[in-house]
Design an enzyme around this catalytic site. Structure first.
Site, PDB file in Angstrom:
ATOM      1  N   ARG A 269       0.836  -1.203   0.000  1.00 17.85           N
ATOM      2  CA  ARG A 269       0.000   0.000   0.000  1.00 17.85           C
ATOM      3  C   ARG A 269       0.875   1.259   0.000  1.00 17.85           C
ATOM      4  NH1 ARG A 269      -5.024   1.827  -1.311  1.00 17.85           N
ATOM      5  NH2 ARG A 269      -5.690   3.515   0.068  1.00 17.85           N
ATOM      6  N   GLU A 364     -13.978 -21.685  27.458  1.00 16.69           N
ATOM      7  CA  GLU A 364     -13.071 -22.482  28.309  1.00 16.69           C
ATOM      8  C   GLU A 364     -12.497 -21.654  29.474  1.00 16.69           C
ATOM      9  OE1 GLU A 364     -10.534 -25.233  26.140  1.00 16.69           O
ATOM     10  OE2 GLU A 364     -11.905 -25.138  24.448  1.00 16.69           O
ATOM     11  N   THR A 366     -13.325 -17.446  31.122  1.00 20.02           N
ATOM     12  CA  THR A 366     -13.159 -16.047  30.692  1.00 20.02           C
ATOM     13  C   THR A 366     -11.835 -15.477  31.220  1.00 20.02           C
ATOM     14  OG1 THR A 366     -14.234 -15.197  32.674  1.00 20.02           O
ATOM     15  CG2 THR A 366     -15.672 -15.691  30.799  1.00 20.02           C
TER      16      THR A 366
END
Ligand SMILES: Cc1cc2nc3c(=O)[nH]c(=O)nc-3n(C[C@H](O)[C@H](O)[C@H](O)COP(=O)(O)OP(=O)(O)OC[C@H]3O[C@@H](n4cnc5c(N)ncnc54)[C@H](O)[C@@H]3O)c2cc1C
Length: 386
Positions: A269, A364, A366
């Site tokens: 870019r 699984e 937080t």
């Protein structure tokens, strides 16, 4: 002990997983995300690669690999589709692993070969509408009836629940036992009374299915009970501890994806007459992405090798998941910023990686629960010990 150089076999495995993911997953991942499903035949294809029985010993038709190999495979799959990687993780790391940990010889021989071959996919049913982080508050019951058990209740957010043939279901068998009598059972799909709800509409991990699994007077023989009565929660803790390291491997795949897309885009870019990679603000972002990925690898490989040696602690697994999952979300956000407006479009995949990544701070266990576990296991006499 601290040398994480891959062995020749591990290099070969990584190359095989990478090539599989580049040809069988990458071209279709956007479509699966849009349609909220991967094709059914993927399960068999994954089975043919050995990716459905990664930890299952060869005597039960599995690949007989360790956690390091599991991590290598998951990273490669997640590099292109977090959702499919989640399906593979929940199958291997939760359902199959629970049968390996808690099952007797007869149960392993009965269930593991079909799961390893990819003839079936497994689901692991812990969470309920009224109990997530507080898993021990579960309400699903199993009541003894002669040689059978009668299961009643509802499980929520179950990955693979829609397609699964084999469910590992956690129940309360003695509410008075401490810490509550939890017992796990294998329940087969066609058992009368087991039904699944509609597929949930999700932010990310969309190619994997997530459903409610309902149990209405489901009768299972005692032969389908895993481990001793009221001892299920010990196995749940082990499964989750191992699963937390493996979901971190999935995250690393997403982080690497974000880094690779951002680094390449920054070279191509051009703005203000030069590639954006020559702007210091963009270089800072790329540097942070690279450092985060490398730091994640060190935590992941150390934790995976500790799992292989049987020395990974609750604290180590929680530290691994906490750091890596939060770093992954952050990395995906930064990668989107490097791409500017294009980062916000589906075409470059980084917005999908971000949506997939967020789940890993929740599933699984937080981030809040990980911090609680880590703090609880810090020994004031030796706080830096893992
Ligand atoms: C896509 C997806 C797939 C999943 N797959 C499975 C699966 O296959 N099998 C399965 O059993 N489950 C699965 N889950 C469930 C997942 O593990 C739970 O969502 C997770 O454990 C959190 O539980 P909860 O959603 O009930 O949140 P809650 O426990 O209600 O938490 C809500 C908020 O409160 C916070 N909180 C809770 N307790 C405390 C505390 N003591 N201190 C501080 N903060 C606290 C949490 O951190 C969170 O921010 C899946 C979930 C999703 C979204």
């Amino acid at each position: 002990m601290m040398d994480f150089t891959f062995t020749e076999e591990q290099e070969m495995l990584r190359d095989a997983a990478r090539s599989f993911a580049e040809t069988e997953i990458a071209p279709y991942a956007q479509e699966w995300d849009k349609n909220c499903a991967y094709p059914e035949e993927m399960i068999k294809k994954l089975g043919e690669q050995g990716f459905m029985g990664i930890l299952i010993p060869e005597e039960y038709s599995g690949a007989g690999c360790g956690y390091m190999e599991f991590a290598i495979i998951l990273e490669e799959l997640a590099r292109h589709d977090g959702g499919l990687a989640l399906a593979v993780e929940a199958h291997n790391g939760l359902a199959c692993q629970h049968i390996l940990i808690g099952g007797n010889e007869e149960q392993k021989k009965k269930y593991l070969p079909a799961l390893a071959a990819g003839d079936q996919i497994g689901a692991w049913c812990l969470t309920e509408p009224n109990s997530g982080s507080d898993a021990i508050a579960m309400e699903t019951t199993a009541t003894r009836d002669g040689d059978d058990w009668i299961l009643n209740g509802s499980k929520q957010f179950i990955t693979n629940g829609h397609r699964a043939q084999t469910y590992v279901v956690m129940t309360v068998t003695d509410p008075e036992a401490s810490p509550r009598g939890i017992t796990a059972f294998v329940v087969e799909r066609d058992t009368p009374g087991l039904s699944t709800g509609k597929k949930e509409e999700k932010m990310g991990m969309r190619s994997s299915d997530t459903v409610v699994v309902s149990l209405d007077n489901v009768r299972v023989p005692d032969a389908q009970r895993l481990n001793d009565v009221n001892k299920g929660f010990d196995d749940v803790k082990k499964v989750l501890e191992h699963g937390r390291v493996m979901i971190s491997a999935l995250c690393q795949g997403l982080t690497r994806g974000a880094l690779e897309v951002a680094a390449q885009y920054a070279q191509e870019r051009v703005a203000f007459g030069k590639p954006i990679a020559r702007f210091q603000s963009i270089q800072n972002k790329l540097a942070d992405l690279a450092v985060g990925y490398e730091a994640g690898n060190l935590l992941l490989y150390r934790s995976a090798s500790m799992l292989d040696q049987g020395t990974c602690s609750i604290k180590q697994a929680a530290m691994c998941k906490l750091f890596i999952s939060e770093n992954t979300t952050k990395s995906c956000l930064e990668a989107i910023q490097v791409l500017g407006g294009y980062g916000y479009l589906a075409e470059y995949n980084v917005e999908r990686f971000l949506r997939d990544a967020k789940l890993c701070e929740i599933g699984e266990g937080t981030s809040e629960v990980m911090r609680i576990l880590i703090a609880k296991h810090i020994d004031p006499a030796n706080p830096a010990a893992s």
